[in-house]
Every structure is written in structure tokens, then in C-alpha cells.
Design a protein around this motif. Structure first.
Motif, short mmCIF file in Angstrom:
data_model
loop_
_atom_site.label_atom_id
_atom_site.label_comp_id
_atom_site.label_asym_id
_atom_site.label_seq_id
_atom_site.Cartn_x
_atom_site.Cartn_y
_atom_site.Cartn_z
N GLU A 24 -7.47 1.79 -6.19
CA GLU A 24 -6.18 1.82 -5.31
C GLU A 24 -5.03 2.80 -6.07
OE1 GLU A 24 -7.72 -1.09 -6.00
OE2 GLU A 24 -8.32 -1.36 -4.14
N ASP A 25 -5.30 2.91 -7.52
CA ASP A 25 -4.31 3.72 -8.21
C ASP A 25 -4.69 5.12 -8.02
OD1 ASP A 25 -3.24 1.56 -9.27
OD2 ASP A 25 -4.65 1.13 -11.04
N VAL A 26 -5.82 5.66 -7.70
CA VAL A 26 -6.32 6.88 -7.66
C VAL A 26 -6.39 7.52 -6.32
CG1 VAL A 26 -8.11 8.44 -8.08
CG2 VAL A 26 -7.62 6.42 -9.83
N LEU A 27 -6.76 6.80 -5.32
CA LEU A 27 -7.15 7.07 -4.00
C LEU A 27 -6.20 6.42 -3.19
CD1 LEU A 27 -10.87 7.98 -3.99
CD2 LEU A 27 -9.05 9.48 -3.94
N GLY A 28 -5.71 6.71 -1.88
CA GLY A 28 -5.13 6.17 -1.01
C GLY A 28 -4.99 7.06 0.27
N GLU A 29 -5.02 6.62 1.62
CA GLU A 29 -4.99 7.23 2.53
C GLU A 29 -3.85 6.58 3.27
OE1 GLU A 29 -9.33 7.89 4.13
OE2 GLU A 29 -8.83 6.24 4.74
N PRO A 30 -2.72 7.38 3.76
CA PRO A 30 -1.65 7.17 4.42
C PRO A 30 -1.92 6.65 5.94
CG PRO A 30 -1.71 9.35 4.31
CD PRO A 30 -2.78 8.89 3.52
N GLU A 31 -0.84 5.92 6.46
CA GLU A 31 -1.01 5.68 7.99
C GLU A 31 -1.06 6.84 8.60
OE1 GLU A 31 -1.41 3.02 10.14
OE2 GLU A 31 -1.11 2.16 8.14
N GLY A 32 -2.26 6.98 9.63
CA GLY A 32 -2.53 8.24 10.45
C GLY A 32 -3.67 9.06 9.90
N HIS A 34 -6.64 7.97 8.39
CA HIS A 34 -7.75 7.13 7.70
C HIS A 34 -9.08 7.55 7.99
CE1 HIS A 34 -5.11 3.08 7.91
NE2 HIS A 34 -4.47 4.18 6.95
N SER A 35 -10.00 7.45 7.11
CA SER A 35 -11.58 7.82 7.28
C SER A 35 -12.38 6.69 7.99
CB SER A 35 -12.08 8.10 5.91
OG SER A 35 -11.96 6.85 4.91
N ILE A 36 -13.39 7.05 8.43
CA ILE A 36 -14.28 5.98 8.81
C ILE A 36 -14.24 4.75 7.77
CG2 ILE A 36 -16.44 5.17 9.87
CD1 ILE A 36 -16.82 8.38 10.50
N ASP A 37 -14.33 3.24 8.33
CA ASP A 37 -14.38 2.16 7.31
C ASP A 37 -15.46 2.41 6.35
OD1 ASP A 37 -12.04 1.36 8.52
OD2 ASP A 37 -12.92 -0.30 9.94
#
Length: 127
Positions: A24-32, A34-37
Motif C-alpha cells: 500500500e506504500d508503493v502502489l495504489g489505484e485511485p477511484e475510477g 481500478h484494475s480487475i480484482d
């Protein structure tokens, strides 16, 4: 000494708290965006797996040699302090004591009589 080694808390003095890294410190996808789960879950698994694997492999290949080198460095520093720096400071302290005694003698012979004479002259001035 190895019996006292804490294998659970390996950084009890928090020397390397700034190196703590999680997914979570390195990668994060913002709202809107998102990749496939399953991609996100697999990315998490790959990240944590490779982080742990590479760190363990690096420590296995280099850690013991680097620890030995740091042990030698600190032994060298301790050696210099015990056998060179501390005796030199003691010698300096002894020599400074002689200089202090010489300075006090010179001041008491040369300056003190002048100061006492000036004090005696001004002693008689009264309001």
C-alpha cells in the motif's frame, strides 16, 4: 551472546523504521481507475513474495560478509580508542596540567603584585 538474540523483534531500537515498505506504500489505484480484482490480488502477492525473496536472497549472499566487515570496523574503532586515542588524551591532559601550573606561577609572580598594588592605592579612596 546468541542466546540473548531476539528473533522476533530484530530492530528493538527502531534503527531502520524508515525502511518499512508495504504494498500500500508503493502502489495504489485511485477511484475510477481500478484494475480487475484478480490482477490487484496477484500484484499484491507478487510484490510481497518478490520483496521477501529478494531480501532473503540478498542477505543470504551478502549479509554474513557485510556483518563480518562491520564487526571488523567497530573492532578497529574500539582498538584505536583503547590503544591510541585514550592514552593520547591522557598525555595531553597531563601536559596541560603542567602548563596550567606554569601559567599560575607566572601570573602569581608577575601580575598579582601589580594588582595588589593598584588595589592598595584605590583602597584609600573613599566617598
Amino acid at each position: 551472546m546468541a542466546g540473548d538474540l531476539d528473533l522476533t523483534n530484530r530492530d528493538p531500537n527502531s534503527l531502520n523504521s524508515h525502511v518499512k515498505v508495504s504494498f500500500e506504500d508503493v502502489l495504489g489505484e485511485p477511484e475510477g481507475a481500478h484494475s480487475i480484482d484478480c490482477v490487484w490480488k496477484l500484484s499484491y502477492t507478487c510484490f510481497t513474495c518478490w520483496l521477501g525473496l529478494c531480501y532473503k536472497l540478498s542477505t543470504l549472499l551478502c549479509g554474513i560478509c557485510i556483518a563480518a566487515e562491520w564487526g571488523c570496523e567497530f573492532a578497529e574503532v574500539a582498538f584505536y580508542h583503547v590503544w591510541f586515542i585514550t592514552p593520547m588524551l591522557k598525555m595531553c591532559e597531563m601536559n596541560c596540567a603542567v602548563c596550567t601550573k606554569l601559567m599560575r606561577t607566572c601570573l602569581s609572580c608577575c601580575v598579582e603584585p601589580c594588582c595588589e598594588s593598584c588595589g592598595a592605592v584605590f583602597h584609600y579612596f573613599k566617598k
